[in-house]
Design an enzyme around this catalytic site. Structure first.
Site, short mmCIF file in Angstrom:
data_model
loop_
_atom_site.label_atom_id
_atom_site.label_comp_id
_atom_site.label_asym_id
_atom_site.label_seq_id
_atom_site.Cartn_x
_atom_site.Cartn_y
_atom_site.Cartn_z
N ALA A 91 71.33 34.26 44.02
CA ALA A 91 70.37 33.64 44.91
C ALA A 91 70.40 34.42 46.22
O ALA A 91 71.41 35.05 46.56
CB ALA A 91 70.74 32.19 45.14
N GLY A 100 73.25 33.23 40.64
CA GLY A 100 71.97 32.76 40.09
C GLY A 100 71.38 33.75 39.09
O GLY A 100 70.62 33.35 38.19
N GLU A 155 73.04 33.01 35.91
CA GLU A 155 72.53 31.70 35.48
C GLU A 155 71.11 31.81 34.92
O GLU A 155 70.76 31.16 33.94
CB GLU A 155 72.59 30.72 36.66
CG GLU A 155 74.03 30.42 37.07
CD GLU A 155 74.15 29.68 38.39
OE1 GLU A 155 73.50 30.11 39.38
OE2 GLU A 155 74.87 28.68 38.45
N GLU A 211 80.20 32.91 43.45
CA GLU A 211 79.83 31.98 44.54
C GLU A 211 81.03 31.55 45.38
O GLU A 211 80.91 31.29 46.57
CB GLU A 211 79.13 30.74 43.96
CG GLU A 211 77.72 30.97 43.45
CD GLU A 211 77.65 31.34 41.99
OE1 GLU A 211 78.67 31.78 41.41
OE2 GLU A 211 76.55 31.19 41.40
#
Ligand code: CO8
Length: 258
Positions: A65, A109, A112, A132
């Site tokens: 992200a 992300g 993911e 993260e």
């Protein structure tokens, strides 16, 4: 339609979506995930499209992200926006098969997002990770759940707690990716796989996808019953008749998605 953060290319029955924020290693921001969700929705409704490939650049599928977009946000901002929640749900609602073709970094992300696809073909340069924890946050788009189901608790904990990266070979051994191919051949291999999928009955492919995904959502006995009923239901389709007739006649089936 024109997008700014992704490039959609359609050739015959196959659509390729390329994440396209090269300056940020394809970091996922609200705009990119919104455009991706919209494009997937449109391709899902487009009868000509029979398989979708999601890819990034040679250096990064997506490096997570967008940290710059997130860094100033408060809990209240995140909660009120349900940050990435709607977009992630929309992406996983895609009913047509989606193949992730991953080269380079698939982190946070990005990892993911790859796991939201139906299967992952990795270049030998791919690196997966859930780093993260290094930012003082936990995964938020399925890392703790999907990675754990795919590779088991021990390796998932290792990835999430140490923040280390997993190379393609380890990812294949662990069951995160379905196959590893030389980086130069990634798109060719992904396309060959997509063409294989595209020649099947779309009706059956969607049923396969629902049945496999069911295994994440329910008990074994309920999943087995769901699968068996789905199997029975196939006998109400023209494509079952065509598939079995073609086998008996020693010819290729001509599926009509009916
Ligand atoms: N966000 C924003 N920008 C990024 C990101 C990112 N995740 N990753 C890389 N970039 C940018 C860099 O800032 C740099 O930009 P600039 O040139 O303007 O400084 C450019 O991309 C190139 O990156 P590097 O210079 O760092 O390239 P390197 O080859 O040296 O390193 C790495 C590559 C190792 C991938 C490194 O960039 C890195 O560690 N990136 C961050 C990886 C990361 O921590 N990812 C997890 C992010 S958090 C997350 O994904 C949470 C997801 C859940 C959200 C769910 C909400 C509900």
């Amino acid at each position: 339609m024109a997008y700014e953060t992704i490039v959609v290319d359609v050739e015959n029955h196959i659509a390729t979506i390329k994440l396209n924020r090269p300056d940020a290693l394809n970091a996922l921001n609200v705009q990119l995930l919104g455009e991706l969700a919209k494009a997937l929705g449109e391709l899902d409704r487009n009868e000509k499209i029979r398989c979708i490939i999601l890819t990034g650049s040679a250096k990064a599928f997506a490096a997570g992200a967008d940290i710059k977009e997130m860094s100033e946000k408060s809990f209240v901002d995140m909660f009120l926006l349900d940050f990435f929640g709607g977009e992630a749900e929309a992406i996983t609602r895609t009913r047509k098969p989606v193949i992730a073709a991953v080269s380079g970094y698939a982190l946070g992300g990005g990892c993911e997002l790859a796991m939201m696809c139906d299967f992952i073909i990795a270049a030998d340069t791919a690196k997966f990770g859930q780093p993260e924890i290094n930012l003082g946050i936990v995964a938020g788009m399925g890392g703790t759940q999907r990675l754990t189901r795919l590779v088991g608790k021990s390796k998932s904990m290792d990835m999430h707690l140490t923040g280390r990266f997993m190379d393609a070979e380890e990812a294949e051994r662990a069951g995160l990716v379905s196959r590893v191919v030389p980086a130069k051949k990634l798109m060719e291999e992904a396309r060959t796989a997509a063409e294989k999928v595209a020649e099947k009955s779309m009706l059956t492919a969607k049923a396969v996808k629902e049945a496999v995904n069911r295994s994440y959502e329910t008990t074994l006995s309920e999943g087995l019953l769901y699968e068996r009923r789905m199997f029975h239901a196939m006998f109400a389709t023209e494509d079952q008749n065509e598939g079995m007739s073609a086998f008996a006649d020693k010819r290729s089936p001509q599926f009509r998605d009916r």
